[in-house]
Design a protein around this motif. Structure first.
Motif, PDB file in Angstrom:
ATOM      1  N   GLU A 132      -4.075  -6.271  -2.118  1.00 43.26           N
ATOM      2  CA  GLU A 132      -3.982  -5.975  -3.577  1.00 43.26           C
ATOM      3  C   GLU A 132      -5.028  -4.871  -3.700  1.00 43.26           C
ATOM      4  N   GLY A 133      -6.086  -4.536  -3.025  1.00 42.56           N
ATOM      5  CA  GLY A 133      -7.076  -3.606  -3.526  1.00 42.56           C
ATOM      6  C   GLY A 133      -8.159  -4.170  -4.268  1.00 42.56           C
ATOM      7  N   TRP A 142      -8.613  -7.712  -0.648  1.00 47.00           N
ATOM      8  CA  TRP A 142      -8.669  -6.341  -0.798  1.00 47.00           C
ATOM      9  C   TRP A 142      -7.797  -5.632   0.118  1.00 47.00           C
ATOM     10  N   LEU A 185      -4.385   1.763  -2.811  1.00 48.00           N
ATOM     11  CA  LEU A 185      -5.502   0.833  -2.529  1.00 48.00           C
ATOM     12  C   LEU A 185      -6.860   1.637  -2.592  1.00 48.00           C
ATOM     13  N   SER A 186      -6.915   2.900  -2.447  1.00 48.61           N
ATOM     14  CA  SER A 186      -8.222   3.625  -2.816  1.00 48.61           C
ATOM     15  C   SER A 186      -7.869   5.141  -2.801  1.00 48.61           C
ATOM     16  N   THR A 240     -11.969   2.236   0.766  1.00 44.48           N
ATOM     17  CA  THR A 240     -11.647   1.029   0.336  1.00 44.48           C
ATOM     18  C   THR A 240     -12.478   0.522  -1.120  1.00 44.48           C
ATOM     19  N   ARG A 292       0.230  -2.848  -1.279  1.00 42.47           N
ATOM     20  CA  ARG A 292      -0.071  -2.341   0.165  1.00 42.47           C
ATOM     21  C   ARG A 292       0.716  -1.360   0.499  1.00 42.47           C
TER      22      ARG A 292
END
Length: 360
Positions: free
Chosen positions: A172-173, A169, A99-100, A348, A75
């Motif tokens: 850690e994604g 999510w 993460l995205s 996301t 994160r």
């Protein structure tokens, strides 16, 4: 001599410290940062690091640095990288780098306004066998590519997810697609080039987490290659496998967290024994790992080139992940370039939400 610092002194930081030490007089580890002062002090003592700073801002203000190694939980990767870029310092960031896709594009925009550069740690690209494979393919020795597979079959029990940021999510994604299999299929992508479309499934089979604990994808590449990608945290016999079926040979590797030449096999198609001879003409005992990537990183800095793996390279792999989740959660085929700012999977990886979310 170049100067480096490590931010985050947890388990993966040891691999970075080992790589820095192996680089000899090319670079010196001069400082570390961690929110846990005792852990930072213990790490500094173990690796003979002269200074410990309480936060990144103090590090950047007080040290003259060439590169910051970001080894914190996922994160924080992008915020820390942005701080380094604002200070015109190069960044070597652990996976997952963001993460995205949105965060990757934020980094790309920030990098344009900085003399610093961001590189992602995808160390398996830099093992001698992987470098040789890409070269032989580009030289036409292996012929056309037909079929491939990438299997990351690992095991992580319930206790693994006691660490608060794992399995979510927000922190850690994603699950094994994002945090574990990423190394294997990034290597696959580095060999096969642009992917074209993905058909995928993801499931939460056994672990009490928000994210998936297994995913599978069927991938078509721009050159026509078809590939399967499996990422699991539920596999007691752990292995990491890649297989490439080319016109003139099958090339395979099976390892766990790092490979040498001994982990690779080459099987020639009838009439093409020369391919095996070409492969074995070069032998190396070097283990794929952070040391190989750091050496390439320093070579790039010395020559004034962008350090590998660039944000453009990273974006390809991150777009692959976003497309896998999008396909799995929507039940549709997702094509390269399809996930833009108007897609819920851009901001996301969770996108519209995992199908099991309401079952918790």
């Amino acid at each position: 001599m170049r100067r480096a610092a490590i931010v985050g002194t947890g388990a993966i930081a040891t691999s970075h410290a080992e790589a820095l030490r192996a680089a000899g007089d090319r670079i010196e580890l001069v400082a570390v940062v961690d929110v846990d002062a005792e852990r930072a002090a213990a790490f500094a003592e173990k690796w003979n690091v002269p200074r410990v700073h309480p936060r990144l801002a103090a590090l950047l203000d007080e040290e003259q640095l060439d590169v910051v190694h970001v080894c914190t939980p996922p994160r924080s990767h992008v915020p820390l990288a942005l701080e380094c870029l604002a200070a015109n310092v190069n960044v070597l960031v652990e996976k997952p780098p963001a993460l995205s896709l949105s965060e990757i594009d934020t980094l790309i925009a920030a990098e344009r306004n900085s003399t610093g550069r961001v590189a992602t740690v995808f160390q398996h690209r830099f093992g001698p066998a992987a470098i040789r494979l890409r070269r032989l393919l580009s030289e036409g020795v292996l012929g056309r590519s037909f079929v491939a597979k990438s299997d990351t079959l690992w095991y992580r029990g319930d206790a693994y997810f006691d660490v608060p940021w794992r399995g979510t999510w927000e922190s850690e994604g994603g699950g094994p697609t994002m945090g574990h299999g990423i190394h294997q299929f990034d290597l696959l992508l580095s060999v096969l080039g642009p992917w074209q479309e993905i058909r995928a499934v993801a499931a939460r089979q056994a672990r009490d987490v928000q994210t998936e604990d297994v995913s599978m994808a069927l991938v078509t590449f721009a050159d026509g290659t078809v590939a399967s990608v499996v990422n699991s945290l539920l596999s007691p016999r752990e292995t990491s496998q890649l297989r490439f079926d080319f016109e003139r040979a099958t090339v395979e590797v099976e390892h766990l967290y790092g490979y040498t030449d001994a982990d690779w096999t080459v099987t020639a198609a009838p009439g093409h024994d020369d391919v095996v001879a070409r492969w074995h003409a070069e032998r190396s005992e070097t283990v794929s790992g952070h040391g190989g990537q750091l050496a390439a990183f320093l070579d790039a800095l010395d020559s004034g080139e962008a350090p590998p793996v660039t944000l453009a390279d990273t974006r390809t792999t991150m777009e692959f992940i976003a497309a896998l989740y999008a396909s799995a959660f929507t039940g549709t085929v997702v094509k390269a370039g399809q996930i833009g700012p108007d897609s819920p999977f851009y901001a996301t990886m969770e996108g519209i939400g995992a199908p099991w979310a309401n079952a918790r």
